[in-house]
Design a protein around this motif. Structure first.
Motif, short mmCIF file in Angstrom:
data_model
loop_
_atom_site.label_atom_id
_atom_site.label_comp_id
_atom_site.label_asym_id
_atom_site.label_seq_id
_atom_site.Cartn_x
_atom_site.Cartn_y
_atom_site.Cartn_z
N ALA A 407 1.77 12.67 0.22
CA ALA A 407 2.61 12.36 1.38
C ALA A 407 1.88 12.61 2.69
CB ALA A 407 3.90 13.19 1.34
N THR A 408 0.79 13.39 2.66
CA THR A 408 0.06 13.70 3.89
C THR A 408 -1.07 12.72 4.17
OG1 THR A 408 -1.35 15.21 2.62
CG2 THR A 408 0.59 16.16 3.69
N THR A 409 -1.10 11.59 3.45
CA THR A 409 -2.17 10.62 3.68
C THR A 409 -2.05 10.03 5.08
OG1 THR A 409 -2.10 10.08 1.33
CG2 THR A 409 -3.23 8.52 2.78
N PRO A 410 -3.14 9.91 5.83
CA PRO A 410 -3.08 9.34 7.18
C PRO A 410 -2.55 7.92 7.15
CG PRO A 410 -5.18 10.45 6.84
CD PRO A 410 -4.50 10.38 5.50
N PRO A 411 -1.81 7.51 8.19
CA PRO A 411 -1.26 6.14 8.23
C PRO A 411 -2.32 5.06 8.16
CG PRO A 411 -0.17 7.55 9.85
CD PRO A 411 -1.31 8.34 9.30
N ALA A 412 -3.50 5.28 8.77
CA ALA A 412 -4.54 4.25 8.74
C ALA A 412 -5.02 4.00 7.32
CB ALA A 412 -5.70 4.67 9.64
N GLU A 413 -5.19 5.08 6.55
CA GLU A 413 -5.64 4.91 5.16
C GLU A 413 -4.58 4.22 4.32
OE1 GLU A 413 -7.25 7.71 1.45
OE2 GLU A 413 -6.91 8.57 3.47
N VAL A 414 -3.31 4.57 4.54
CA VAL A 414 -2.24 3.91 3.79
C VAL A 414 -2.19 2.42 4.12
CG1 VAL A 414 0.26 3.82 3.46
CG2 VAL A 414 -0.90 6.03 3.64
N ALA A 415 -2.33 2.09 5.40
CA ALA A 415 -2.30 0.67 5.79
C ALA A 415 -3.45 -0.10 5.18
CB ALA A 415 -2.31 0.57 7.32
N ALA A 416 -4.64 0.52 5.12
CA ALA A 416 -5.79 -0.17 4.54
C ALA A 416 -5.59 -0.43 3.06
CB ALA A 416 -7.06 0.64 4.79
N LEU A 417 -5.10 0.55 2.31
CA LEU A 417 -4.90 0.38 0.87
C LEU A 417 -3.80 -0.64 0.59
CD1 LEU A 417 -5.21 4.08 -0.36
CD2 LEU A 417 -6.89 2.24 -0.60
N VAL A 418 -2.72 -0.61 1.36
CA VAL A 418 -1.65 -1.58 1.15
C VAL A 418 -2.12 -2.99 1.48
CG1 VAL A 418 0.65 -2.29 1.91
CG2 VAL A 418 0.16 0.14 1.48
N ALA A 419 -2.90 -3.12 2.56
CA ALA A 419 -3.42 -4.45 2.91
C ALA A 419 -4.34 -4.98 1.84
CB ALA A 419 -4.15 -4.37 4.26
N ALA A 420 -5.12 -4.09 1.19
CA ALA A 420 -6.00 -4.53 0.12
C ALA A 420 -5.20 -5.03 -1.09
CB ALA A 420 -6.92 -3.38 -0.28
N LEU A 432 3.78 -2.96 10.45
CA LEU A 432 4.96 -3.12 9.63
C LEU A 432 5.52 -1.78 9.17
CD1 LEU A 432 6.90 -4.99 8.04
CD2 LEU A 432 5.22 -4.94 6.16
N LEU A 433 4.64 -0.87 8.77
CA LEU A 433 5.10 0.41 8.21
C LEU A 433 5.36 1.47 9.29
CD1 LEU A 433 2.75 0.71 5.10
CD2 LEU A 433 5.11 -0.11 5.18
#
Length: 471
Positions: A407-420, A432-433
């Protein structure tokens, strides 16, 4: 967008103890508040009205707030002789026929066997008693009875019930803080009883002039400068040119039985609290005198044992309860009513006794209905921001679980993985998120559809491709 029923969150293990503590606090807080109020009230009253048993109370040599040094200086400035005595017998002997005023600021400290002697003062003298109790008044045999008592001394005019005060000293002093304890004549008394200051001061014109005043404020250092207190105090004490000031540091000891020739003077308290004197020579050896055969202080065979045995047998009566006599009756009635009201409030607020019991729901509500009802509430309140936040929080929870991310993952990393996984750029997914709140219902609806599409896309891609998968 489909809604799935989320399993109910288990109740925390500490819910029952917390609720028990809350119920315990709910029952104790009213009594605690009442106890604090009563304590503060008693402390405030004790600070305003000192105890006559305190050392230095109305002493002519005490310079504290409760002392009487300012009064003694004022009397000396008027040419009045102030004679301080710390023994009851010596104070009485100082009234040797010359005009004088015996000032007793703490009558409660007198021994029960010597209080009655105050009623046998020589003619031409004056006795001033400050706030005497019913026991002292009855022991001196004064036809005066205490009536209502105030919470604090009140500054009033010298008149009583619309009638002018017949005492010249009070009339010259004017308004003074003399009304704390009121006094009146007992039922059936038809003698001359002069009342001033709404019953706070009473004068009995006997052979020895007796003045009873129900407040110590006019004589104390911290109150003598207010209103006409100084004029009243000096007028009551200095009218005869000499004041015998009985200054007791504490409860007076029982009287000593002497012969008068050496050691303590002759003293003979008779049964009932009255006092008889010897043959007038000061030796106490006459018939019926102290120490003589047949006298009240002596014994039938002259060995001096019966007097001591009588003193030990009589002894002082049990002291009065100072707490009950301090407050008027209406105060205790009001306190009782407040306690009963607090008890009713406690019973009303703590009507559920014991731990809470789990009960099955009478009706099971479908998840879709719950979501629809909550959405309607959001729409009615026009809470687009909280609704968008709820949707994004649910989407992030599913995406992080699918991507195996904390849950502590940075938003930039989450956005990159979801975009991939879902396609698009990282900036678009980040907007979006984690983007701004929608300003219209159409934007909120578009946001909900986009979040649902991303969720379906990410969750549809398997984490581990099977053997034959083209990827």
């Amino acid at each position: 967008m489909t809604a799935t029923a989320a399993p109910p969150a288990p109740a925390p293990a500490t819910s029952t103890p917390v609720r028990r503590r809350r119920r315990w606090h709910r029952a104790v807080i009213p009594f605690a508040v009442a106890a604090v109020l009563v304590t503060v009230t008693l402390v405030t009253h004790a600070a305003d009205q000192p105890d006559p048993g305190d050392r230095g109370f109305l002493s002519p040599v005490a310079t504290g707030d409760d002392g009487g040094s300012r009064l003694a200086e004022a009397l000396r400035g008027q040419g009045v002789t102030v004679q301080r005595e710390t023994d009851t017998l010596r104070a009485l002997l100082a009234l040797d026929g010359r005009p004088a005023t015996l000032f007793v600021p703490a009558p409660e400290l007198l021994h029960p066997d010597t209080v009655g002697a105050l009623g046998d003062l020589p003619a031409g003298s004056r006795l001033v008693l400050v706030d005497p109790s019913r026991r002292v008044l009855e022991s001196v045999d004064l036809p005066v009875a205490p009536t209502d008592r105030r919470w604090a001394a009140r500054a009033v005019g010298p008149e009583t019930d619309g009638r002018p005060c017949p005492l010249p000293e009070a009339d010259r002093a004017g308004t003074a803080a003399a009304r704390l304890q009121g006094y009146a004549a007992p039922p059936g008394y038809g003698g001359d009883l002069r009342r001033c200051y709404s019953g706070g001061l009473v004068q009995l014109p006997w052979a020895a002039d007796v003045v009873v005043i129900g407040a110590s404020d006019p004589f104390r250092n911290d109150r003598i400068g207010e209103w006409g207190n100084e004029a009243l105090a000096t007028g009551l004490l200095g009218g005869r040119g000499r004041v015998v000031w009985l200054d007791l540091d504490g409860p007076a000891p029982p009287p000593h039985f002497g012969t008068g020739s050496s050691g303590p003077p002759a003293w003979s308290p008779a049964p009932g609290g009255s006092t008889t004197w010897g043959d007038g020579s000061g030796t106490g050896t006459g018939d019926g005198g102290p120490g003589g055969p047949g006298g009240p202080g002596g014994d039938s065979n002259g060995d001096g044992d019966d007097g001591d045995e009588q003193d030990r047998a009589d002894g002082p009566p049990p002291p009065e309860n100072p707490l009950w006599s301090t407050f008027p009756p209406w105060f205790w009635a009001l306190l009782l009513q407040l306690a009963l009201a607090a008890l009713l409030v406690v019973l009303w607020r703590a009507r559920r006794l014991g731990p809470p019991v789990g009960e099955p729901l009478p009706v099971q509500v479908r998840a879709a209905e719950t979501v629809l009802g909550r959405a309607r509430l959001y729409r009615q309140a026009r809470a687009r921001g909280p609704a968008a936040g709820t949707l994004r929080a649910a989407t992030l929870d599913r995406l992080l679980t699918r991507l195996n991310l904390p849950a502590t993952t940075p938003p930039a990393e989450v956005a990159a993985l979801v975009a991939a996984r879902a396609g698009g750029t990282a900036d678009e997914v980040h907007e979006l998120l984690y983007g701004a709140e929608p300003s219209t219902d159409a934007e909120l609806l578009a946001l909900a559809r986009s979040l649902d599409r991303v969720t379906r896309t990410v969750t549809a891609v398997p984490d581990h491709p099977t053997e034959g998968d083209p990827r």
